[in-house]
Design a protein around this motif. Structure first.
Motif, short mmCIF file in Angstrom:
data_model
loop_
_atom_site.label_atom_id
_atom_site.label_comp_id
_atom_site.label_asym_id
_atom_site.label_seq_id
_atom_site.Cartn_x
_atom_site.Cartn_y
_atom_site.Cartn_z
N GLU A 44 1.08 -1.22 -0.25
CA GLU A 44 0.08 0.19 -0.34
C GLU A 44 0.92 0.78 0.47
OE1 GLU A 44 -2.90 0.50 2.77
OE2 GLU A 44 -3.68 -1.84 2.07
N PHE A 45 2.06 1.24 0.63
CA PHE A 45 2.70 2.77 0.54
C PHE A 45 3.79 2.33 -0.86
CE2 PHE A 45 3.84 1.30 5.70
CZ PHE A 45 2.68 1.96 6.19
N ALA A 46 3.87 1.31 -1.47
CA ALA A 46 4.35 1.57 -2.83
C ALA A 46 3.65 2.52 -3.38
CB ALA A 46 4.90 0.58 -2.62
N ASN A 47 2.17 2.01 -3.46
CA ASN A 47 0.92 1.95 -4.56
C ASN A 47 0.96 3.80 -4.05
OD1 ASN A 47 1.26 -0.42 -5.39
ND2 ASN A 47 -0.60 -1.49 -4.09
N LYS A 48 1.13 4.06 -3.08
CA LYS A 48 0.62 5.69 -2.36
C LYS A 48 2.19 6.58 -2.87
CE LYS A 48 -2.80 4.16 1.03
NZ LYS A 48 -2.62 4.33 2.08
N HIS A 49 3.05 5.51 -3.69
CA HIS A 49 4.40 6.69 -3.47
C HIS A 49 4.85 7.06 -2.15
CE1 HIS A 49 3.50 5.60 -7.58
NE2 HIS A 49 2.62 6.11 -7.70
N TRP A 50 4.37 6.78 -0.85
CA TRP A 50 5.05 6.68 -0.04
C TRP A 50 6.16 6.35 0.44
CZ3 TRP A 50 0.50 6.18 4.56
CH2 TRP A 50 -0.28 6.98 4.48
N SER A 51 7.36 7.20 0.20
CA SER A 51 8.60 7.31 0.52
C SER A 51 8.96 6.80 1.82
CB SER A 51 9.37 7.55 -0.61
OG SER A 51 9.10 9.41 0.11
N LYS A 52 8.59 7.89 2.53
CA LYS A 52 9.45 7.96 4.20
C LYS A 52 7.32 8.06 4.60
CE LYS A 52 11.74 12.09 3.80
NZ LYS A 52 12.35 12.67 3.94
N VAL A 53 7.70 6.95 5.79
CA VAL A 53 6.91 7.12 6.60
C VAL A 53 7.23 6.56 8.35
CG1 VAL A 53 5.13 5.44 7.18
CG2 VAL A 53 6.11 5.14 4.88
N VAL A 54 6.74 7.73 8.91
CA VAL A 54 7.00 7.76 10.26
C VAL A 54 5.48 6.75 11.15
CG1 VAL A 54 6.15 9.61 12.29
CG2 VAL A 54 7.53 10.09 9.98
N ALA A 55 6.05 5.81 12.09
CA ALA A 55 5.36 5.40 12.50
C ALA A 55 5.05 5.97 14.33
CB ALA A 55 5.96 4.15 12.16
N PHE A 56 3.51 5.08 14.39
CA PHE A 56 3.32 6.33 15.95
C PHE A 56 2.53 5.22 16.36
CE2 PHE A 56 0.24 8.24 19.05
CZ PHE A 56 1.45 8.38 19.76
N GLN A 57 3.05 4.62 17.51
CA GLN A 57 2.98 3.77 18.51
C GLN A 57 1.98 3.73 19.73
OE1 GLN A 57 3.55 0.49 19.44
NE2 GLN A 57 2.91 0.34 21.68
N THR A 58 1.28 3.42 20.42
CA THR A 58 0.31 3.64 21.14
C THR A 58 -0.63 1.97 21.64
OG1 THR A 58 -1.45 4.83 21.73
CG2 THR A 58 -1.88 4.26 19.86
N ARG A 59 -1.37 2.67 22.71
CA ARG A 59 -2.36 1.09 23.70
C ARG A 59 -2.96 2.27 23.94
NH1 ARG A 59 1.41 2.31 27.90
NH2 ARG A 59 0.08 1.98 30.16
N ASN A 60 -2.96 3.65 24.35
CA ASN A 60 -4.21 4.55 24.80
C ASN A 60 -4.60 4.99 23.96
OD1 ASN A 60 -3.19 3.96 27.63
ND2 ASN A 60 -1.44 5.41 27.36
N PRO A 61 -5.54 5.81 23.97
CA PRO A 61 -6.47 6.62 23.48
C PRO A 61 -6.03 7.50 23.17
CG PRO A 61 -8.07 5.61 25.04
CD PRO A 61 -6.71 5.56 25.48
N MET A 62 -6.45 8.56 22.32
CA MET A 62 -5.79 9.49 21.85
C MET A 62 -6.49 11.09 21.53
SD MET A 62 -3.40 8.15 17.79
CE MET A 62 -2.87 9.48 17.26
N HIS A 63 -5.99 11.97 21.66
CA HIS A 63 -6.47 13.11 21.76
C HIS A 63 -5.69 14.17 21.16
CE1 HIS A 63 -8.67 11.40 25.26
NE2 HIS A 63 -7.35 11.15 25.58
N ARG A 64 -6.85 15.28 21.25
CA ARG A 64 -5.89 16.30 20.02
C ARG A 64 -4.70 16.58 20.06
NH1 ARG A 64 -9.08 20.28 17.85
NH2 ARG A 64 -11.02 19.91 18.48
N ALA A 65 -3.42 16.81 21.55
CA ALA A 65 -2.50 16.69 21.44
C ALA A 65 -1.35 15.24 20.98
CB ALA A 65 -2.21 16.66 22.90
N HIS A 66 -1.96 14.53 20.81
CA HIS A 66 -1.65 13.11 19.93
C HIS A 66 -1.42 13.60 18.36
CE1 HIS A 66 -2.81 11.24 23.57
NE2 HIS A 66 -1.53 10.95 24.02
N ARG A 67 -2.93 14.23 18.01
CA ARG A 67 -2.58 14.42 16.61
C ARG A 67 -1.63 15.18 16.48
NH1 ARG A 67 -3.52 18.89 13.66
NH2 ARG A 67 -5.02 17.90 11.58
#
Length: 547
Positions: A181-204
């Protein structure tokens, strides 16, 4: 795109697909092992390549090297032991060279065939010290000694089936699928975000800043396997993530779920997470403050330092060819109606923040959660999953000797509660009629449904160990409160018209006063109305009743 760890994505499901029918036929003739929940998560990530370069559970040489050096015996960085632990009794059934079917404990589905390599007894004290730093209160160390089997079985795997999931199947992407999917979208750089909690505005905000700083796209990759005990359930969290992903600029971010069994191993775990995200196609990984740490022990001492994780991953970043993105904590500036990194704010600037503890308090009490902190859609999901205390279920467990007044108190409490409980239904259960083995299940289901339950244990006295097990099970669904009725034994014997004490019952002779009771009453010296008032006031203070 970044190559997988070890150079090859070890997608065993794809590799072994041509001989799947042969493996299924063979599996019908072999001995089987039913996996634990943790082993099931580990197996899935081995089969799909998330744990590349692993192609099985660690043999003794790899295990020893990982524990001491954070490397496999072949030299690749690998910080967490991935082991198939079994009891001595189970291990005695196998020998090196045996072929064993590994099965899903939920549906008995054959998932893989293990060719047994090593059968070995680990030095768990050494594993605890080297991998988890040795504090006996660490949840992974408790698991190691209290849950995991004494013997490890190492060996290579051949894949038959991936574990079946029936929830969020469209979000459960394998490394090969995400990379495509990344290749099809031409995403050459991808930042991964790990979480085990709900996300809020600050995380976004912090993830958007990370993507913009690196001119990259975002992979929001939360864990939905096993996380820290007490964490919010994955169904609630995934619903939150599905709302949050809509708040990113179009085309910037993608959500996928990771079936990982976390160990909460701090810096080693952060390094492990980096490797896993590299296998899933990420080029950058956000490492947070105290990343994957379980907090502090009972003395308030942190298990890990706040920046241990960042420092360890940085040490290996060149070798791993994945770039670390340090987590930059952001805070809200009300005068400017925006978020900003906390380390960039001039002294004296007005800021606002809501801690996790404060958020849980507001959810519990039903009080306002401002829109600057979280999106209304997210708050709505959290309020549905975690309603205020006055609508939550609870179990009030009354324990005492026969003739202590437990039975009379239970009837009086039910009558009293039902006068002012509003819409909450108060159920009275006799533990002796439910049966020892079913108490935890019945109470858990009632509490989960929002009921208030009074449990009287007047005839079958349970030990502190049994009571602790019931508490642990019911606490997964709601609140469990023990009322210890401590009427003196002599008074109980004097009122013994049913011959309980004459029968020389072992449970009565060895009766243990509940060690962790929240409420204690003596119905010989305390009028029953006063005892009721004491219990009602406790529940009111805890928020279950509002007058």
């Amino acid at each position: 795109m970044l190559v997988p760890h070890g150079g090859v994505l070890q997608d065993l499901l794809q590799r072994d697909a041509p001989i799947k029918s042969e493996l299924i036929a063979e599996a019908a003739t072999l001995k089987s092992l039913s996996l634990t929940d943790r082993q099931l998560c580990d197996l899935e990530l081995i089969l799909v390549g998330g744990f590349s370069p692993l192609t099985g559970f660690l043999n003794e040489a790899d295990y020893t090297s990982v524990v001491h050096k954070m490397r496999l015996s072949t030299g690749e960085v690998w910080p967490i032991p991935i082991t198939l632990d079994v009891s001595k009794q189970v291990s005695s059934q196998f020998k090196s060279g045996d072929r064993v079917v590994l099965r899903d404990p939920r549906d008995d589905l054959a998932l893989a065939i293990l060719t047994v390599g090593d059968i070995y007894t680990p030095d768990k004290q050494l594993e605890a010290k080297e991998v988890f730093r040795g504090d006996p209160e660490h949840p992974a160390i408790r698991y190691l000694f209290d849950v995991a089997g004494e013997v490890y079985i190492g060996g290579a795997l051949q894949a038959i089936n991936a574990p079946k999931h029936y929830d969020y199947t469209e979000l459960r992407k394998t490394p090969a699928q995400l990379r495509t999917e990344f290749a099809n979208k031409h995403w050459s750089k991808v930042v991964a975000f790990q979480t085990r909690n709900p996300m809020h505005r600050a995380h976004r905000e912090l993830t958007v800043r990370a993507a913009r700083d690196k001119l990259a796209n975002l992979l929001i990759h939360p864990v939905v396997g096993l996380t820290k005990p007490g964490d919010i359930d994955h169904h609630t969290r995934v619903k939150v993530y599905q709302e949050i992903i809509k708040k990113y600029p179009n085309g910037m971010a993608q959500l996928a779920l990771l079936p990982l069994a976390m160990r909460m191993a701090g810096d080693r775990e952060a390094l492990w997470h980096s490797i896993i995200r590299k296998n899933y196609g990420a080029t950058h990984f956000i490492v947070g403050r105290d990343h994957a740490g379980p907090g502090s022990n009972s003395k308030g001492v942190p298990f890990y330092g706040p920046y241990d994780a960042q420092e360890l991953v940085e040490r290996f970043s060149t070798e791993l060819e994945i770039e670390v993105v340090p987590f930059r904590m952001v805070t809200y500036l009300p005068d400017e109606a925006r978020y900003a990194p906390i380390d960039s704010i001039p002294d004296g600037t007005k800021t606002l923040n809501i801690s996790g503890t404060e958020l849980r308090k507001r959810l519990r009490e039903g009080t306002h959660i401002p829109e600057w902190f979280s999106y209304p859609e997210v708050v709505k999901i959290l309020r549905t999953a975690y309603p205020p205390r006055q609508t939550q279920g609870f179990a009030l467990y009354l324990q005492g000797l026969p003739n202590s007044g437990v039975e009379a108190l239970s009837y009086a409490l039910q009558a009293t509660f039902n006068q002012f409980a509003g819409g909450r239904h108060i159920t009275l259960l006799d533990a002796a009629k439910i049966g020892r083995g079913a108490v935890s299940f019945v109470l858990g289901e009632l509490v989960r449904s929002g009921a208030g339950v009074i449990v009287v244990n007047n005839e079958e006295v349970v030990s502190n160990t049994e009571l602790s097990a019931i508490r642990k099970a019911v606490a997964k669904s709601g609140t469990f409160v023990v009322v210890s009725v401590e009427t003196p034994r002599a008074v109980c014997e004097a009122n013994d018209r049913r011959g309980y004490f004459q029968a020389s019952r072992k449970d009565i002779e060895g009766y243990e006063v509940p060690a962790d009771a929240e409420i204690r009453v003596d119905l010989d010296s305390l009028p029953i109305n006063t005892a009721i008032q004491k219990i009602v006031l406790y529940l009111e203070e805890e928020g279950f009743f509002v007058f």
